[in-house]
Design a protein around this motif. Structure first.
Motif, short mmCIF file in Angstrom:
data_model
loop_
_atom_site.label_atom_id
_atom_site.label_comp_id
_atom_site.label_asym_id
_atom_site.label_seq_id
_atom_site.Cartn_x
_atom_site.Cartn_y
_atom_site.Cartn_z
N LEU A 89 46.54 37.16 33.31
CA LEU A 89 45.61 37.37 32.20
C LEU A 89 46.07 38.58 31.41
CD1 LEU A 89 42.90 36.78 30.71
CD2 LEU A 89 41.80 38.27 32.42
N ARG A 90 46.26 38.40 30.12
CA ARG A 90 46.67 39.49 29.24
C ARG A 90 45.56 39.79 28.25
NH1 ARG A 90 51.94 40.78 29.69
NH2 ARG A 90 53.27 39.29 30.77
N GLY A 91 45.36 41.09 28.01
CA GLY A 91 44.37 41.52 27.05
C GLY A 91 44.87 41.37 25.63
N SER A 92 44.05 41.71 24.68
CA SER A 92 44.42 41.57 23.27
C SER A 92 45.57 42.49 22.89
CB SER A 92 43.20 41.85 22.38
OG SER A 92 42.65 43.11 22.70
N ASP A 93 45.84 43.52 23.70
CA ASP A 93 46.97 44.41 23.44
C ASP A 93 48.25 43.95 24.14
OD1 ASP A 93 46.29 44.91 26.03
OD2 ASP A 93 46.08 47.09 25.81
N GLY A 94 48.18 42.83 24.85
CA GLY A 94 49.34 42.28 25.54
C GLY A 94 49.52 42.79 26.96
N ALA A 95 48.73 43.76 27.37
CA ALA A 95 48.85 44.31 28.73
C ALA A 95 48.25 43.34 29.75
CB ALA A 95 48.14 45.66 28.82
N VAL A 96 48.90 43.23 30.90
CA VAL A 96 48.39 42.38 31.98
C VAL A 96 47.18 43.08 32.59
CG1 VAL A 96 48.89 41.36 34.23
CG2 VAL A 96 50.65 41.38 32.46
N ILE A 97 46.05 42.40 32.58
CA ILE A 97 44.83 42.99 33.17
C ILE A 97 44.42 42.28 34.45
CG2 ILE A 97 43.98 43.92 31.00
CD1 ILE A 97 42.06 41.57 30.83
N GLY A 98 45.16 41.27 34.82
CA GLY A 98 44.91 40.57 36.07
C GLY A 98 45.98 39.54 36.31
N ASP B 75 34.77 32.37 36.65
CA ASP B 75 33.74 33.39 36.50
C ASP B 75 34.07 34.64 37.32
OD1 ASP B 75 31.15 34.29 35.49
OD2 ASP B 75 30.47 34.09 37.56
N GLU B 76 34.41 34.46 38.58
CA GLU B 76 34.65 35.59 39.47
C GLU B 76 35.96 36.32 39.19
OE1 GLU B 76 34.41 33.88 43.36
OE2 GLU B 76 32.23 33.62 43.25
N THR B 77 36.96 35.61 38.72
CA THR B 77 38.27 36.22 38.54
C THR B 77 38.54 36.59 37.09
OG1 THR B 77 39.09 34.94 40.41
CG2 THR B 77 40.74 35.91 38.96
N ILE B 78 38.38 35.67 36.19
CA ILE B 78 38.76 35.89 34.79
C ILE B 78 37.65 36.60 34.01
CG2 ILE B 78 39.54 34.79 32.67
CD1 ILE B 78 41.51 34.66 35.13
N ARG B 79 36.45 36.03 34.03
CA ARG B 79 35.36 36.63 33.24
C ARG B 79 35.02 38.05 33.69
NH1 ARG B 79 30.40 32.95 32.58
NH2 ARG B 79 29.89 34.54 31.06
N ARG B 80 35.07 38.31 34.99
CA ARG B 80 34.78 39.66 35.47
C ARG B 80 35.83 40.66 35.02
NH1 ARG B 80 32.34 39.03 41.57
NH2 ARG B 80 30.44 37.95 40.92
N ARG B 81 37.10 40.27 35.01
CA ARG B 81 38.16 41.17 34.54
C ARG B 81 38.01 41.45 33.04
NH1 ARG B 81 42.05 42.22 38.29
NH2 ARG B 81 42.14 40.80 40.05
N ILE B 82 37.65 40.41 32.30
CA ILE B 82 37.44 40.59 30.85
C ILE B 82 36.25 41.51 30.61
CG2 ILE B 82 36.76 39.41 28.73
CD1 ILE B 82 38.44 37.00 29.76
N ALA B 83 35.16 41.28 31.33
CA ALA B 83 33.97 42.10 31.16
C ALA B 83 34.25 43.56 31.51
CB ALA B 83 32.83 41.57 32.02
#
Length: 185
Positions: free
Chosen positions: A125-134, A170-178
């Motif tokens: 999972l990459r954030g809007s800045d391209g960094a891996v957040i998970g 929900d547990e993996t992706i949405r929580r990391r985004i939140a």
């Protein structure tokens, strides 16, 4: 509610069709992030066919397409614009097992409490800045799949797997985004 009435009332005027299209776009969800789903080595999957224990390429393709479509729906709903999620489905083991001796001449999938759904996923999972957040590789399963309420219909061939995928997302992706959005990640 008042806003929707004003938009719909304005659409009753001339050029109503164009206005109605604009009103629909006004209530549409923001564009989703980017999702890539791949299925490397599907011929090695434990159980990825709807109709037979030894599914053909075509039967595996149906299952993979349905799984991809469900991940697309989850991403459209919950993956914010600018985020990118890459999922590799490494293994699939659908709920139930084939018991051909139950109905002579036919493979019949029998779902029992001990035949829960499983999948092995590798994700990034990459954030809007391209960094891996998970990222990572996870074996997901749902041993309690046959208990409680399932929001998917009895006729849905992936009803147990979809509930499991929803929970993982929900547990993996949405929580990391939140966590990232709140400044904690």
């Amino acid at each position: 509610m008042a806003r929707s009435r004003r938009l719909l009332a304005a659409c009753a005027a001339p050029m109503g069709l164009m206005c109605a299209i604009g009103a629909i776009h006004a209530f549409a969800a923001p564009p989703a992030g980017t999702l890539t789903v791949s299925f490397p080595h599907p011929d090695t999957y434990t159980d990825a066919a709807y109709r037979s224990a030894y599914g053909s390429d075509r039967e595996r393709a149906q299952v993979m397409n349905d799984i991809r479509r469900h991940f697309d729906e989850l991403a459209a709903r919950y993956l914010p614009q600018g985020y990118a999620l890459n999922i590799e489905v490494l293994d699939i083991d659908l709920a139930g097992h084939f018991e051909p001796w139950r109905v002579r001449g036919y493979d019949v999938r029998i779902v029992r409490d001990v035949t829960w759904p499983r999948m092995t996923l590798r994700y990034a999972l990459r954030g809007s800045d391209g960094a891996v957040i998970g990222s990572g590789e996870q074996r997901i399963s749902d041993q309690a799949f046959n208990m409680g309420v399932n929001v998917y219909s009895q006729g849905d061939r992936l009803r147990y797997e979809k509930a499991m995928m929803d929970r993982w997302f929900d547990e993996t992706i949405r929580r990391r985004i939140a966590a990232r959005e709140s400044g904690q990640g």
